[in-house]
Write a protein that holds these residues in place. Structure first.
Motif, PDB file in Angstrom:
ATOM      1  N   MET A   1      97.634  93.784   4.261  1.00 57.47           N
ATOM      2  CA  MET A   1      98.317  93.243   5.806  1.00 57.47           C
ATOM      3  C   MET A   1      97.094  93.268   6.566  1.00 57.47           C
ATOM      4  SD  MET A   1     101.381  92.022   6.198  1.00 57.47           S
ATOM      5  CE  MET A   1     102.690  92.294   7.007  1.00 57.47           C
ATOM      6  N   LEU A   2      96.897  92.130   7.373  1.00 56.51           N
ATOM      7  CA  LEU A   2      95.665  92.147   8.306  1.00 56.51           C
ATOM      8  C   LEU A   2      96.454  91.841   9.646  1.00 56.51           C
ATOM      9  CD1 LEU A   2      93.222  89.577   6.448  1.00 56.51           C
ATOM     10  CD2 LEU A   2      93.169  91.994   6.705  1.00 56.51           C
ATOM     11  N   PRO A   3      95.873  92.192  10.538  1.00 51.20           N
ATOM     12  CA  PRO A   3      94.255  92.955  10.382  1.00 51.20           C
ATOM     13  C   PRO A   3      94.252  94.215   9.809  1.00 51.20           C
ATOM     14  CG  PRO A   3      95.100  93.174  12.755  1.00 51.20           C
ATOM     15  CD  PRO A   3      96.155  92.325  11.887  1.00 51.20           C
ATOM     16  N   ASP A   4      93.081  94.700   9.700  1.00 54.68           N
ATOM     17  CA  ASP A   4      92.786  96.178   9.055  1.00 54.68           C
ATOM     18  C   ASP A   4      92.815  97.010   9.945  1.00 54.68           C
ATOM     19  OD1 ASP A   4      90.420  96.039  10.252  1.00 54.68           O
ATOM     20  OD2 ASP A   4      89.224  95.833   8.220  1.00 54.68           O
ATOM     21  N   ARG A   5      92.639  98.133   9.718  1.00 54.51           N
ATOM     22  CA  ARG A   5      92.798  99.588  10.810  1.00 54.51           C
ATOM     23  C   ARG A   5      91.649  99.102  12.173  1.00 54.51           C
ATOM     24  NH1 ARG A   5      91.123 103.881   7.773  1.00 54.51           N
ATOM     25  NH2 ARG A   5      90.876 104.737   9.566  1.00 54.51           N
ATOM     26  N   LYS A   6      90.687  98.420  11.936  1.00 56.14           N
ATOM     27  CA  LYS A   6      89.943  98.086  12.906  1.00 56.14           C
ATOM     28  C   LYS A   6      90.230  96.829  13.562  1.00 56.14           C
ATOM     29  CE  LYS A   6      85.685 100.848  11.406  1.00 56.14           C
ATOM     30  NZ  LYS A   6      84.735 100.786  10.555  1.00 56.14           N
ATOM     31  N   GLY A   7      91.186  96.303  13.290  1.00 52.60           N
ATOM     32  CA  GLY A   7      91.597  94.898  14.038  1.00 52.60           C
ATOM     33  C   GLY A   7      91.130  93.896  13.532  1.00 52.60           C
ATOM     34  N   LYS A   8      90.379  94.028  12.212  1.00 51.03           N
ATOM     35  CA  LYS A   8      89.425  92.836  11.675  1.00 51.03           C
ATOM     36  C   LYS A   8      90.264  92.012  10.626  1.00 51.03           C
ATOM     37  CE  LYS A   8      85.134  93.904  12.780  1.00 51.03           C
ATOM     38  NZ  LYS A   8      83.911  93.377  12.744  1.00 51.03           N
ATOM     39  N   PHE A   9      90.159  90.761  10.716  1.00 55.08           N
ATOM     40  CA  PHE A   9      90.420  89.766   9.723  1.00 55.08           C
ATOM     41  C   PHE A   9      89.236  89.393   9.005  1.00 55.08           C
ATOM     42  CE2 PHE A   9      93.042  89.446  13.563  1.00 55.08           C
ATOM     43  CZ  PHE A   9      94.420  89.351  13.156  1.00 55.08           C
ATOM     44  N   GLY A  10      89.029  89.880   7.868  1.00 55.43           N
ATOM     45  CA  GLY A  10      87.943  89.728   7.160  1.00 55.43           C
ATOM     46  C   GLY A  10      86.903  90.195   8.134  1.00 55.43           C
ATOM     47  N   ILE A  11      85.789  89.214   8.450  1.00 50.92           N
ATOM     48  CA  ILE A  11      84.596  89.843   9.224  1.00 50.92           C
ATOM     49  C   ILE A  11      85.024  89.664  10.806  1.00 50.92           C
ATOM     50  CG2 ILE A  11      82.854  89.211   7.666  1.00 50.92           C
ATOM     51  CD1 ILE A  11      82.120  86.624   9.200  1.00 50.92           C
ATOM     52  N   PHE A  12      86.097  88.825  10.947  1.00 52.34           N
ATOM     53  CA  PHE A  12      86.540  88.100  12.353  1.00 52.34           C
ATOM     54  C   PHE A  12      87.401  89.297  12.960  1.00 52.34           C
ATOM     55  CE2 PHE A  12      85.591  84.296   9.933  1.00 52.34           C
ATOM     56  CZ  PHE A  12      84.654  83.922  10.747  1.00 52.34           C
ATOM     57  N   GLY A  13      87.399  89.099  14.508  1.00 52.81           N
ATOM     58  CA  GLY A  13      88.373  89.998  15.119  1.00 52.81           C
ATOM     59  C   GLY A  13      87.637  91.188  15.893  1.00 52.81           C
ATOM     60  N   GLY A  14      88.226  92.222  15.646  1.00 56.18           N
ATOM     61  CA  GLY A  14      87.624  93.661  16.151  1.00 56.18           C
ATOM     62  C   GLY A  14      88.055  93.904  17.610  1.00 56.18           C
ATOM     63  N   ARG A  15      87.285  94.857  18.234  1.00 51.97           N
ATOM     64  CA  ARG A  15      87.421  95.209  19.504  1.00 51.97           C
ATOM     65  C   ARG A  15      86.223  95.422  20.209  1.00 51.97           C
ATOM     66  NH1 ARG A  15      91.121 100.076  19.155  1.00 51.97           N
ATOM     67  NH2 ARG A  15      92.823  98.686  19.473  1.00 51.97           N
ATOM     68  N   PHE A  16      85.580  94.302  20.814  1.00 55.04           N
ATOM     69  CA  PHE A  16      84.208  94.222  21.529  1.00 55.04           C
ATOM     70  C   PHE A  16      84.427  94.383  22.887  1.00 55.04           C
ATOM     71  CE2 PHE A  16      83.760  92.694  17.287  1.00 55.04           C
ATOM     72  CZ  PHE A  16      82.428  93.000  17.010  1.00 55.04           C
ATOM     73  N   ALA A  17      85.088  95.656  23.492  1.00 58.82           N
ATOM     74  CA  ALA A  17      85.362  95.784  24.750  1.00 58.82           C
ATOM     75  C   ALA A  17      84.614  96.803  25.466  1.00 58.82           C
ATOM     76  CB  ALA A  17      86.863  96.122  24.797  1.00 58.82           C
ATOM     77  N   PRO A  18      84.594  96.929  26.634  1.00 52.64           N
ATOM     78  CA  PRO A  18      83.738  97.990  27.506  1.00 52.64           C
ATOM     79  C   PRO A  18      84.630  99.333  27.204  1.00 52.64           C
ATOM     80  CG  PRO A  18      84.947  96.325  29.158  1.00 52.64           C
ATOM     81  CD  PRO A  18      85.205  95.574  27.710  1.00 52.64           C
ATOM     82  N   GLU A  19      83.636 100.277  27.329  1.00 52.79           N
ATOM     83  CA  GLU A  19      84.141 101.603  27.074  1.00 52.79           C
ATOM     84  C   GLU A  19      85.460 101.881  27.744  1.00 52.79           C
ATOM     85  OE1 GLU A  19      82.648 105.052  24.983  1.00 52.79           O
ATOM     86  OE2 GLU A  19      81.689 103.269  25.180  1.00 52.79           O
ATOM     87  N   THR A  20      85.487 101.533  29.045  1.00 50.36           N
ATOM     88  CA  THR A  20      87.017 101.684  29.902  1.00 50.36           C
ATOM     89  C   THR A  20      88.033 101.362  29.519  1.00 50.36           C
ATOM     90  OG1 THR A  20      85.931 100.276  31.476  1.00 50.36           O
ATOM     91  CG2 THR A  20      86.016 102.430  32.158  1.00 50.36           C
ATOM     92  N   LEU A  21      88.023 100.050  28.521  1.00 54.50           N
ATOM     93  CA  LEU A  21      89.204  99.502  27.975  1.00 54.50           C
ATOM     94  C   LEU A  21      89.513 100.131  26.793  1.00 54.50           C
ATOM     95  CD1 LEU A  21      89.097  95.505  28.661  1.00 54.50           C
ATOM     96  CD2 LEU A  21      90.718  97.512  29.399  1.00 54.50           C
ATOM     97  N   ILE A  22      88.714 100.807  26.154  1.00 51.67           N
ATOM     98  CA  ILE A  22      88.922 101.131  24.824  1.00 51.67           C
ATOM     99  C   ILE A  22      90.300 102.163  24.718  1.00 51.67           C
ATOM    100  CG2 ILE A  22      88.300 102.462  22.677  1.00 51.67           C
ATOM    101  CD1 ILE A  22      86.832  99.792  22.969  1.00 51.67           C
ATOM    102  N   GLY A  23      90.473 102.846  25.803  1.00 51.27           N
ATOM    103  CA  GLY A  23      91.587 103.959  25.880  1.00 51.27           C
ATOM    104  C   GLY A  23      92.833 102.953  25.814  1.00 51.27           C
ATOM    105  N   PRO A  24      92.893 102.259  27.161  1.00 54.56           N
ATOM    106  CA  PRO A  24      94.001 101.233  27.161  1.00 54.56           C
ATOM    107  C   PRO A  24      94.402 100.332  25.873  1.00 54.56           C
ATOM    108  CG  PRO A  24      92.731 100.922  28.978  1.00 54.56           C
ATOM    109  CD  PRO A  24      92.094 101.872  28.348  1.00 54.56           C
ATOM    110  N   LEU A  25      93.383 100.129  25.264  1.00 52.52           N
ATOM    111  CA  LEU A  25      93.644  99.358  23.922  1.00 52.52           C
ATOM    112  C   LEU A  25      94.464 100.018  22.980  1.00 52.52           C
ATOM    113  CD1 LEU A  25      90.648  96.910  24.244  1.00 52.52           C
ATOM    114  CD2 LEU A  25      92.957  96.097  24.232  1.00 52.52           C
ATOM    115  N   GLU A  26      93.835 101.465  22.892  1.00 53.18           N
ATOM    116  CA  GLU A  26      94.374 102.118  21.839  1.00 53.18           C
ATOM    117  C   GLU A  26      95.872 102.674  21.970  1.00 53.18           C
ATOM    118  OE1 GLU A  26      90.144 104.153  20.102  1.00 53.18           O
ATOM    119  OE2 GLU A  26      91.345 105.188  21.754  1.00 53.18           O
ATOM    120  N   GLU A  27      95.789 102.834  23.430  1.00 56.29           N
ATOM    121  CA  GLU A  27      97.261 103.150  23.790  1.00 56.29           C
ATOM    122  C   GLU A  27      98.165 102.285  23.493  1.00 56.29           C
ATOM    123  OE1 GLU A  27      98.165 103.344  28.196  1.00 56.29           O
ATOM    124  OE2 GLU A  27     100.267 103.788  27.770  1.00 56.29           O
ATOM    125  N   LEU A  28      97.831 100.727  23.871  1.00 58.24           N
ATOM    126  CA  LEU A  28      98.659  99.666  23.462  1.00 58.24           C
ATOM    127  C   LEU A  28      99.090  99.587  21.938  1.00 58.24           C
ATOM    128  CD1 LEU A  28     100.185  96.993  24.336  1.00 58.24           C
ATOM    129  CD2 LEU A  28      98.040  95.752  24.244  1.00 58.24           C
TER     130      LEU A  28
END
Ligand SMILES: *Cc1c(COP(=O)(O)O)cnc(C)c1O
Length: 393
Positions: A1-28
């Motif tokens: 099942m995609l995305p994988d644990r890092k939010g990747k669809f193959g090489i695409f996707g992911g979480r390229f966000a500023p440090e301050t957004l990582i917390g809220p994204l993880e909470e979400l």
């Protein structure tokens, strides 16, 4: 099942966000996984989709259009969903999620205003404070939608930075979220942005494909040969495609906005003409210049006018699961007219691209093919614009 644990669809996707957004994204991500499994959430959302938004939407056999084009075409009638497009599926899901997360305030970005109106609608219904960021140029172009949002109790904030359009509104909404995430949820309008957004929006929009599967099996006793949808950020198309992913015999076709033409700079055909890069927190195809600066796009349909595309589409393209094409403004207008004349359905300019593509490519299909087009929205919003373009006003 995609995305994988890092939010990747193959090489695409992911979480390229500023440090301050990582917390809220993880909470979400954490809260989404927990709450979306709860019976209370699922029952409430299903109830709202049915009783409030009018689902399931019909899968309509377009008989006259089929006769004209030479094979069977069904239309998935998202134009009949409340507020006139598929966007409500996502906003009801996300605003309900936010409420159950204990948030009291919703922010969103909007280009033409469609996502802003759908978000403001869900907020009025579920009694949440709503702030919508909108580029100043878009605001000027879409005054009626600004008024609609105000009627629904939302505050619309003009964005004066950059090109003063959608991509700048997204940047501004992200800034707000960083400052206010304790009370605030950011409702992204398509399958774009950092993980977990592409997954969340896809899952909420998958109601389109799930219903379609049931409906076509009932009507035709078999799966369709083709699914066709327009691609802006990519949410109505992925919502239709995703529940069919494992059925390899069902072919997927995405149609992008070719604007004035792919050999000009005035289009929004990200998968056809873009290159890999990062936009709004996600690695995907992007329309960018040779220095990596984001290009200004053009399309006759505001909903397709975006320089990025959801990472899952980039993945489908890369593995050959879907094919992507672009048609120009003129072809989209032909699609707009033919459906109006033959079926009495005035389509939005966005799905008119899919209809136009079918018209231009009818020779690719066999007489016995079953084709399903996602009619993502109704055309009432576009009638004045088309009349102006055609010199009728
Ligand atoms: C916003 C919109 C689109 C484009 O968005 P996707 O995320 O690609 O679906 C398409 N059709 C309509 C009617 C829209 O309002």
């Amino acid at each position: 099942m995609l995305p994988d644990r890092k939010g990747k669809f193959g090489i695409f996707g992911g979480r390229f966000a500023p440090e301050t957004l990582i917390g809220p994204l993880e909470e979400l991500e954490r809260e989404y996984k927990k709450i979306s499994k709860k019976r209370e959430f699922r029952e409430k959302l299903n109830y709202l989709l049915k009783e409030y938004a009018g689902r399931p939407t019909p899968l309509y056999f377009a008989e006259s259009f089929s006769k004209q084009i030479g094979f069977k075409v069904y239309l998935k009638r998202e134009d009949l969903a409340f507020t006139g497009a598929h966007k409500i599926n996502n906003t009801l899901g996300q605003v309900l999620l936010a409420k159950m997360m204990g948030k009291t305030r919703i922010i969103a970005e909007t280009g033409a205003g469609q996502h802003g109106v759908a978000t403001a609608t869900a907020c009025a219904l579920l009694n949440m404070e709503c702030v919508v960021y909108m580029g100043e140029i878009d605001l000027e172009r879409q005054k009626l939608n600004v008024y609609r949002m105000n009627l629904l109790g939302a505050k619309v904030v003009p964005v004066k930075s950059g090109s003063k359009t959608l991509k700048d509104a997204i940047n501004e909404a992200m800034r707000d979220w960083i400052a206010n995430f304790k009370t605030t949820h950011y409702v992204i309008g398509s399958v774009v942005g950092p993980h977990p957004y592409p997954m969340i929006v896809r899952n909420f929009q998958s109601v389109i494909g799930k219903e379609t599967k049931k409906q076509i099996l009932k009507k035709e006793k078999k799966l369709p040969d083709y699914l066709i949808a327009c691609v802006g950020g990519g949410s109505n198309s992925i919502g239709l495609f995703y529940p069919f992913f494992k059925y390899k015999e069902v072919k997927f076709i995405g149609v992008e906005a070719g604007g004035i033409g792919l050999n000009t700079d005035k289009h929004a055909a990200t998968l056809s003409k873009g290159e890999k890069g990062i936009l709004h927190g996600s690695f995907s195809y992007v329309l960018q210049d040779r220095y990596g600066q984001i290009k200004v796009t053009h399309s006759v349909s505001a909903g397709l006018d975006y320089p990025g595309v959801g990472p899952e589409h980039s993945f489908y393209k890369e593995i050959g699961r879907a094919e992507y094409f672009a048609v120009d403004d003129k072809t989209a207008l032909e699609g707009f007219h033919i459906l109006s004349e033959l079926e009495g359905i005035i389509p939005a300019l966005e799905p008119s691209h899919a209809i136009g593509w079918l018209l231009k490519n009818k020779r690719r299909f066999k007489k016995e093919d079953i084709v399903i087009v996602c009619l993502s929205g109704r055309g009432d919003k576009d009638v004045v614009e088309v009349a102006k373009i055609e010199g009728k006003l």
